[in-house]
Design a protein around this motif. Structure first.
Motif, mmCIF file in Angstrom:
data_model
loop_
_atom_site.group_PDB
_atom_site.id
_atom_site.type_symbol
_atom_site.label_atom_id
_atom_site.label_comp_id
_atom_site.label_asym_id
_atom_site.label_seq_id
_atom_site.Cartn_x
_atom_site.Cartn_y
_atom_site.Cartn_z
ATOM 1 N N MET A 116 8.277 4.187 -19.983
ATOM 2 C CA MET A 116 9.557 3.659 -19.522
ATOM 3 C C MET A 116 9.377 3.107 -18.123
ATOM 4 O O MET A 116 8.834 3.784 -17.245
ATOM 5 N N ILE A 117 9.823 1.878 -17.896
ATOM 6 C CA ILE A 117 9.592 1.205 -16.611
ATOM 7 C C ILE A 117 10.836 0.435 -16.209
ATOM 8 O O ILE A 117 11.549 -0.112 -17.066
ATOM 9 N N VAL A 118 11.111 0.396 -14.908
ATOM 10 C CA VAL A 118 12.254 -0.350 -14.419
ATOM 11 C C VAL A 118 11.955 -0.853 -13.014
ATOM 12 O O VAL A 118 11.239 -0.215 -12.243
ATOM 13 N N GLY A 119 12.486 -2.038 -12.694
ATOM 14 C CA GLY A 119 12.489 -2.555 -11.334
ATOM 15 C C GLY A 119 13.927 -2.655 -10.880
ATOM 16 O O GLY A 119 14.755 -3.250 -11.583
ATOM 17 N N CYS A 120 14.278 -2.071 -9.735
ATOM 18 C CA CYS A 120 15.681 -1.992 -9.357
ATOM 19 C C CYS A 120 15.823 -1.814 -7.851
ATOM 20 O O CYS A 120 14.830 -1.721 -7.127
ATOM 21 N N VAL A 152 8.786 3.417 -11.781
ATOM 22 C CA VAL A 152 9.902 2.783 -11.085
ATOM 23 C C VAL A 152 9.358 1.894 -9.968
ATOM 24 O O VAL A 152 8.578 2.357 -9.123
ATOM 25 N N TYR A 153 9.759 0.628 -9.971
ATOM 26 C CA TYR A 153 9.454 -0.313 -8.889
ATOM 27 C C TYR A 153 10.730 -0.534 -8.077
ATOM 28 O O TYR A 153 11.777 -0.879 -8.642
ATOM 29 N N LEU A 154 10.634 -0.336 -6.783
ATOM 30 C CA LEU A 154 11.816 -0.521 -5.936
ATOM 31 C C LEU A 154 11.406 -0.876 -4.518
ATOM 32 O O LEU A 154 10.228 -0.775 -4.154
#
Length: 292
Positions: free
Chosen positions: A73-77, A100-102
């Motif tokens: 599971m991956i997200v950029g936020c 997680v990319y932030l």
């Protein structure tokens, strides 16, 4: 709706997905308060207890994860986004890698610290523009080859389904939003249920021009049915400026969304409460207010 599990008793892996799958087709309740307004308690969906996020986005993401089991599971936020929180919780319970990319900051937000506690890989990006973080996350997802994919159409359909129990005597539905995705589904669902005479007040947490997008998304589910009137109310605070708020029963509201919309509610309205992050993942002033 009672918690489907507690922090200590919740199943993991496929068992956890099976435990929450039964909630995908349930309508979340409407609460009525003594001073003449109501709340759509979508924050009660997929309620795992106070240590984990709950609500509409959690329900939607789990529905997508259930069809892509075993995928990372991956997200950029943004640094305060709830997206990182529900991705971290879902990855933690299902035993897959969470990424997680932030934006990089001098001091990490409580939301990011929460992700680290749950074992997420956190990639802090410079320059810290949200779009650049999302771009880097997409590149990483491509390199991995298979990750849980967010499906906009499914999210819109889910929000539309949840609009079915809005009482017909409601004057306005007050909805906090960022991208307009949630509102598009709600407006479409209201049209499908012959509620075009109820106004939808969109409390916008970003400067995006979302009115046309909301109507476009609503038409995806409502077809040529008459849509409710949609009024956009830009919130004066920036997204990253939290507000402390709670429902009359004491339930904490998410400081970046529902708590801000609460100030727009008047007698006869229904406040849509999309979800809530754990108090431990809220900014310091919220944690103090709620006793943590």
């Amino acid at each position: 709706m009672q918690p489907i599990a507690t922090a200590n008793s919740a199943p993991t892996g496929n068992g956890w997905l099976a435990a929450v799958e039964s909630e995908f087709d349930k309508i979340t309740p409407i609460a009525e308060y003594g001073d003449g307004w109501l709340a759509k308690r979508d924050d009660l969906a997929c309620n795992l207890g106070p240590d984990y996020p709950s609500g509409l986005k959690v329900r939607q993401y789990l529905g997508m994860a259930s069809t892509q089991q075993g995928a990372p599971m991956i997200v950029g936020c943004s640094a305060n986004s709830a997206q990182q929180i529900y991705v971290a919780a879902a990855a933690h319970f299902t035993g897959v890698q969470g990424i997680v990319y932030l934006p990089a900051r001098k001091k990490r937000t409580a939301a990011t610290e929460y992700c680290l506690r749950l074992g997420c890989e956190v990639v802090e990006v410079r320059p810290g523009y949200r779009n650049y973080c999302m771009l880097q996350a997409r590149k990483r997802a491509i390199s991995i080859g298979r990750t849980v994919r967010w499906i906009n159409d499914r999210a819109v359909a889910d929000a539309a389904f949840q609009a079915a129990n809005i009482p017909r005597h409601v004057k306005r539905v007050v909805v906090p939003t960022g991208s307009g995705l949630l509102c598009g589904g709600i407006v479409g669902g209201m049209a499908m249920n012959s509620m075009a005479d109820i106004e939808v007040v969109v409390v916008a947490m970003s400067g995006r021009k979302i009115h046309d997008r909301i109507l476009r998304l609503a038409a995806q589910v409502a077809g040529d049915r008459k849509l409710p009137r949609v009024t956009i109310e830009p919130h004066p605070l920036g997204y990253n400026d939290p507000v402390v708020g709670r429902l009359p029963d004491g339930t904490p509201l998410d400081p970046f969304y529902a708590a801000k919309a609460l100030g727009y509610v008047r007698s006869g309205d229904l406040l849509w409460v999309p979800g809530v992050r754990p108090v431990s993942a809220m900014p310091l002033k919220c944690r103090k207010e709620f006793g943590q």
